[in-house]
Design a protein around this motif. Structure first.
Motif, short mmCIF file in Angstrom:
data_model
loop_
_atom_site.label_atom_id
_atom_site.label_comp_id
_atom_site.label_asym_id
_atom_site.label_seq_id
_atom_site.Cartn_x
_atom_site.Cartn_y
_atom_site.Cartn_z
N HIS A 152 5.31 0.24 -3.71
CA HIS A 152 4.66 0.41 -5.01
C HIS A 152 5.58 -0.14 -6.11
CE1 HIS A 152 1.98 1.87 -7.99
NE2 HIS A 152 2.69 2.91 -8.36
N GLN A 164 -5.65 -3.52 -11.75
CA GLN A 164 -4.48 -2.66 -11.66
C GLN A 164 -4.87 -1.18 -11.81
OE1 GLN A 164 -0.84 -3.93 -13.64
NE2 GLN A 164 -1.78 -5.89 -14.12
N TYR A 168 -4.60 1.48 -8.72
CA TYR A 168 -3.37 2.25 -8.92
C TYR A 168 -3.33 3.53 -8.07
CZ TYR A 168 0.39 4.90 -11.01
OH TYR A 168 1.53 5.63 -11.19
#
Length: 200
Positions: A152, A164, A168
């Motif tokens: 990550h 994103q 996430y």
């Protein structure tokens, strides 16, 4: 701390020159973990695909330039990816495209993961070749590549904001944190049992 931008030939050259000018500077361990993935066209100041320049060409220039500064028993670690097994490289395409493509199939940003895999394969070929070179020269320098797994990090920073945000939660839960992933890199840099040319 010295600035270094692997996508910029001049930056790499200046870094190497600065290190070389320090007569008491002997490099015992050199770790390269720079990489990027882009989903849109991007060329560096030399007109070369930025992802290819950052992930491989700059690394190659750095390693060649740093050779005189490496200790006799130095350890060189290239942080790579298991995706290298999916990579393909066609030397003819590299030459004809002036370094902007590694294989037939269009620009890197049209299929960023494929191009990323190609650059990581190029890394592994470099590790193999340098390992052979140093072994032939009866050098004690060890060079290896290591895959930290899926981590990550900010590797996806050039992707759209919506992508994103949408990915996430998955990345935060499913991927390794950088501190944990670094353990394999430290092992590659310090363990006595590591053999030159290996992919850990």
């Amino acid at each position: 701390v010295l600035p270094l931008d692997l996508s910029d030939r001049d930056s790499v050259r200046q870094f190497v020159e600065e290190v070389s000018s320090r007569h008491d500077c002997v490099v015992d361990i050199l770790i390269s973990c720079a990489a990027e993935i882009r989903n849109e066209p991007s060329l560096n100041s030399s007109g070369i695909d930025t992802m290819f320049a950052t992930n491989h060409l700059g690394l190659q220039q750095l390693l060649v330039g740093m050779m005189p500064s490496l200790a006799k028993d130095a350890r060189v670690v290239i942080v790579s990816s298991r995706l290298e097994s999916k990579g393909k490289i066609d030397p003819r395409v590299v030459e004809e495209s002036e370094g902007q493509q590694l294989r037939q199939g269009g620009s890197s940003w049209k299929d960023p993961m494929k191009h990323y895999a190609d650059t990581k394969l190029a890394n592994q070929l470099l590790v193999t070749e340098l390992s052979r070179h140093w072994q032939k020269a009866e050098s004690s320098i060890t060079i290896v590549s290591v895959s930290p797994g899926m981590v990550h990090t900010k590797l996806w920073r050039y992707f759209p904001t919506w992508y994103q945000l949408a990915t996430y939660p998955i990345r935060a839960l499913a991927l390794r944190d950088p501190e944990d992933a670094a353990k394999g890199v430290v092992f590659a840099a310090a363990a006595n049992e590591v053999e030159s040319g290996s992919f850990l």
